[in-house]
Design an enzyme around this catalytic site. Structure first.
Site, mmCIF file in Angstrom:
data_model
loop_
_atom_site.group_PDB
_atom_site.id
_atom_site.type_symbol
_atom_site.label_atom_id
_atom_site.label_comp_id
_atom_site.label_asym_id
_atom_site.label_seq_id
_atom_site.Cartn_x
_atom_site.Cartn_y
_atom_site.Cartn_z
ATOM 1 N N CYS A 83 17.489 -6.530 51.979
ATOM 2 C CA CYS A 83 16.551 -6.547 51.124
ATOM 3 C C CYS A 83 15.015 -6.747 51.593
ATOM 4 O O CYS A 83 14.710 -7.755 52.472
ATOM 5 C CB CYS A 83 16.979 -8.128 50.494
ATOM 6 S SG CYS A 83 16.088 -8.105 48.842
ATOM 7 N N CYS B 104 21.746 0.346 45.031
ATOM 8 C CA CYS B 104 20.970 -1.104 44.877
ATOM 9 C C CYS B 104 19.535 -0.855 44.507
ATOM 10 O O CYS B 104 18.936 -0.227 45.219
ATOM 11 C CB CYS B 104 21.179 -1.499 46.187
ATOM 12 S SG CYS B 104 20.353 -3.231 46.275
ATOM 13 N N CYS C 1 13.461 -17.583 48.459
ATOM 14 C CA CYS C 1 14.557 -17.881 49.343
ATOM 15 C C CYS C 1 14.253 -17.886 50.551
ATOM 16 O O CYS C 1 13.747 -16.822 51.080
ATOM 17 C CB CYS C 1 15.658 -16.990 48.831
ATOM 18 S SG CYS C 1 16.065 -16.906 47.030
ATOM 19 N N CYS D 111 15.444 -14.569 52.738
ATOM 20 C CA CYS D 111 14.977 -13.417 52.312
ATOM 21 C C CYS D 111 13.745 -12.912 52.585
ATOM 22 O O CYS D 111 12.646 -13.509 52.202
ATOM 23 C CB CYS D 111 15.315 -13.401 50.658
ATOM 24 S SG CYS D 111 14.969 -11.699 50.206
ATOM 25 N N GLU E 258 12.027 -0.617 46.983
ATOM 26 C CA GLU E 258 12.979 0.197 47.671
ATOM 27 C C GLU E 258 14.530 0.249 46.898
ATOM 28 O O GLU E 258 14.527 -0.692 45.946
ATOM 29 C CB GLU E 258 13.244 -0.470 49.228
ATOM 30 C CG GLU E 258 13.178 -1.919 49.077
ATOM 31 C CD GLU E 258 13.333 -2.234 50.813
ATOM 32 O OE1 GLU E 258 12.565 -2.209 51.535
ATOM 33 O OE2 GLU E 258 14.407 -3.329 51.061
ATOM 34 N N CYS F 121 9.003 -10.533 45.367
ATOM 35 C CA CYS F 121 9.625 -11.594 44.468
ATOM 36 C C CYS F 121 8.987 -12.908 44.630
ATOM 37 O O CYS F 121 8.263 -13.325 45.545
ATOM 38 C CB CYS F 121 11.008 -11.748 45.147
ATOM 39 S SG CYS F 121 12.284 -12.750 44.313
HETATM 40 N N1 SAH Z 1 16.791 -12.010 43.045
HETATM 41 C C1 SAH Z 1 18.260 -11.806 42.982
HETATM 42 C C2 SAH Z 1 18.598 -10.126 43.407
HETATM 43 C C3 SAH Z 1 17.894 -9.861 44.761
HETATM 44 S S1 SAH Z 1 18.653 -10.328 46.450
HETATM 45 C C4 SAH Z 1 19.250 -12.668 43.670
HETATM 46 O O1 SAH Z 1 18.663 -13.532 44.101
HETATM 47 O O2 SAH Z 1 20.494 -12.523 43.510
HETATM 48 C C5 SAH Z 1 20.293 -9.781 46.519
HETATM 49 C C6 SAH Z 1 21.351 -10.365 47.399
HETATM 50 O O3 SAH Z 1 20.724 -10.212 48.921
HETATM 51 C C7 SAH Z 1 20.965 -11.961 47.144
HETATM 52 O O4 SAH Z 1 22.422 -12.554 47.284
HETATM 53 C C8 SAH Z 1 20.289 -12.473 48.379
HETATM 54 O O5 SAH Z 1 20.499 -13.703 48.760
HETATM 55 C C9 SAH Z 1 20.700 -11.560 49.490
HETATM 56 N N2 SAH Z 1 19.945 -11.534 50.555
HETATM 57 C C10 SAH Z 1 18.602 -11.362 50.480
HETATM 58 N N3 SAH Z 1 18.230 -11.524 51.801
HETATM 59 C C11 SAH Z 1 19.336 -11.361 52.669
HETATM 60 C C12 SAH Z 1 19.549 -11.412 54.042
HETATM 61 N N4 SAH Z 1 18.509 -11.484 55.069
HETATM 62 N N5 SAH Z 1 20.645 -11.517 54.586
HETATM 63 C C13 SAH Z 1 21.774 -11.432 53.501
HETATM 64 N N6 SAH Z 1 21.717 -11.219 52.407
HETATM 65 C C14 SAH Z 1 20.526 -11.644 51.926
#
Ligand code: SAH
Length: 401
Positions: free
Chosen positions: A376, A138, A149, A152, A125, A145
């Site tokens: 995301c 974005c 995390c 996420c 996306e 991935c």
């Molecule tokens: N892998 C890279 C880029 C993708 S995530 C990274 O980790 O930076 C992009 C951003 O969105 C990251 O800061 C991530 O921590 C945040 N993110 C992911 N899921 C989220 C959620 N459910 N709520 C808020 N931020 C989120």
């Protein structure tokens, strides 16, 4: 080994495989080579390979490049300054593709979210977020991935593969198609900035991300300045210096915690590259100064990383490494089954105040596109349940835009 999903839903996310295995692509019915995403030199070579004479190849590559990246053309027949017989040969051997738009959602706040399907059927996306003075796109770097995390949603998806340079550039092309941004002008643009903050870890797909961004930055195409591009990493320390040296874009780091114990839990990559190593790599990032600061993303998770002590430790950490830094406080965007809650609003404000008072900018990023689940990985998983086939135009009509 490919991500097998064993860890999904486990109380503690495992580290998972670090370098994604590129899954074999399903046979594509169109045998013609896609030139979207080819570097200039590779385009020239491809022209030579189909019999374009050596003395013409440079000029033809330049013409085609401008049609593709300045005008957004997808049909060789429209390239009016290219000789007719060459156009026919180009059509026979090449194509300029766009991914299929499986779903497009327009939020009432102007946010547009695209779910794209590539040639092998995998999906990723891209999200367009307009603001008063800018429009940010974005972009995803991978399907899924490997990082897991815990907050996420993308980390819960099983399939992971790197996107190709063409698939990364295509996200920009699709947004520009949709926003009517051709020919690419530098005035009154709608997409003024790119953030590599979609699905995936861009520094685990370094070569493709680099190639794609070089195309986006090229002076005879889209011409986006590297100062308007930000790459976000969860902390792939060994690749950070190369990112600064070879791509030269702004850096954002998904920090989310100020000690190894908490960070190990929410960003499992921290077990491989410790907080201290990450901060040292930030301090060594080329081109960083007060006017070009590193962004530290910090997702606000209730009771996990949002105390006054955390805010003070955050200030201490950034000060200790003398980092020209800004902090982006991101209210956690929950998804079905997510193991965390977003911190209360007054807690987020208090956290922000504490960091601001210490002289570090720490704005709260207002949630955008909440009505279309713009965080995301969320569109992709929604669509897996509820498949939609509307074209972009039908979607636009539905959204009354
Ligand atoms: N892998 C890279 C880029 C993708 S995530 C990274 O980790 O930076 C992009 C951003 O969105 C990251 O800061 C991530 O921590 C945040 N993110 C992911 N899921 C989220 C959620 N459910 N709520 C808020 N931020 C989120």
């Amino acid at each position: 080994m490919h991500s097998d999903g064993d860890h999904i839903g486990a109380p503690m996310a495992s580290l998972g495989p670090m370098v994604p295995v590129v899954s074999p692509r399903a046979a594509d019915t169109d045998p013609r080579q896609d030139i979207l995403g080819l570097a200039r030199e590779d385009l020239r070579m491809a022209l030579l390979a189909i019999g374009v004479p050596d003395r013409q190849a440079n000029m033809r590559a330049k013409q085609i490049w401008q049609w593709v990246y300045h005008r957004g053309v997808t049909d060789f027949e429209a390239m009016s300054n290219v000789a007719k017989d060459v156009r026919a040969r180009l059509t026979e051997h090449f194509r300029i593709s766009r991914p299929e738009i499986v779903d497009a959602q327009y939020s009432s706040d102007g946010t547009r979210k695209y779910l794209l399907r590539f040639g092998d059927g995998t999906e990723a996306e891209a999200v367009y977020i307009p603001d008063e003075d800018r429009g940010t796109l974005c972009i995803s770097s991978q399907v899924g991935c490997t990082l897991n995390c815990r907050f996420c949603h993308t980390g819960t998806m099983k399939l992971v593969r790197n996107l190709t340079p063409g698939e990364i550039v295509a996200q920009m092309m699709v947004a520009r198609d949709d926003l009517g941004e051709w020919p690419a002008s530098t005035d009154n643009r709608r997409v003024t900035n790119i953030v590599m903050m979609g699905m995936g870890e861009p520094l685990y797909n370094f070569d493709h991300v680099k190639k794609a961004l070089q195309i986006v930055m090229d002076k005879e195409g889209i011409q986006l300045s590297r100062r308007r591009i930000t790459l976000s990493t969860a902390g792939v320390v060994p690749m950070m210096l190369r990112c600064g040296q070879e791509i030269g874009v702004n850096l954002a780091v998904s920090l989310h915690a100020v000690n190894n114990e908490t960070r190990d839990e929410i960003v499992p990559l921290n077990r491989k590259y410790r907080l201290e190593q990450l901060m040292e790599a930030c301090a060594a990032y080329p081109g960083t100064h007060n006017a070009r600061r590193i962004t530290f993303e910090y997702v606000m998770l209730k009771g996990v990383n949002d105390s006054d002590a955390d805010a003070r430790d955050l200030v201490r950490l950034l000060t200790r490494y003398k980092l020209p830094a800004k902090v982006n406080l991101i209210p956690f965007n929950p998804w079905p089954g997510s193991p965390y809650e977003c911190s209360d609003w007054d807690r987020i404000e208090r956290f922000s105040d504490l960091v601001f008072k210490a002289g570090i900018s720490a704005p709260i990023r207002t949630p955008r596109g909440r009505d279309i689940m713009a965080a995301c990985g969320q569109l992709k998983s929604t669509s897996e349940k509820k498949r939609k086939s509307e074209t972009l135009r039908e979607q636009a009509a539905l959204a009354q835009i």
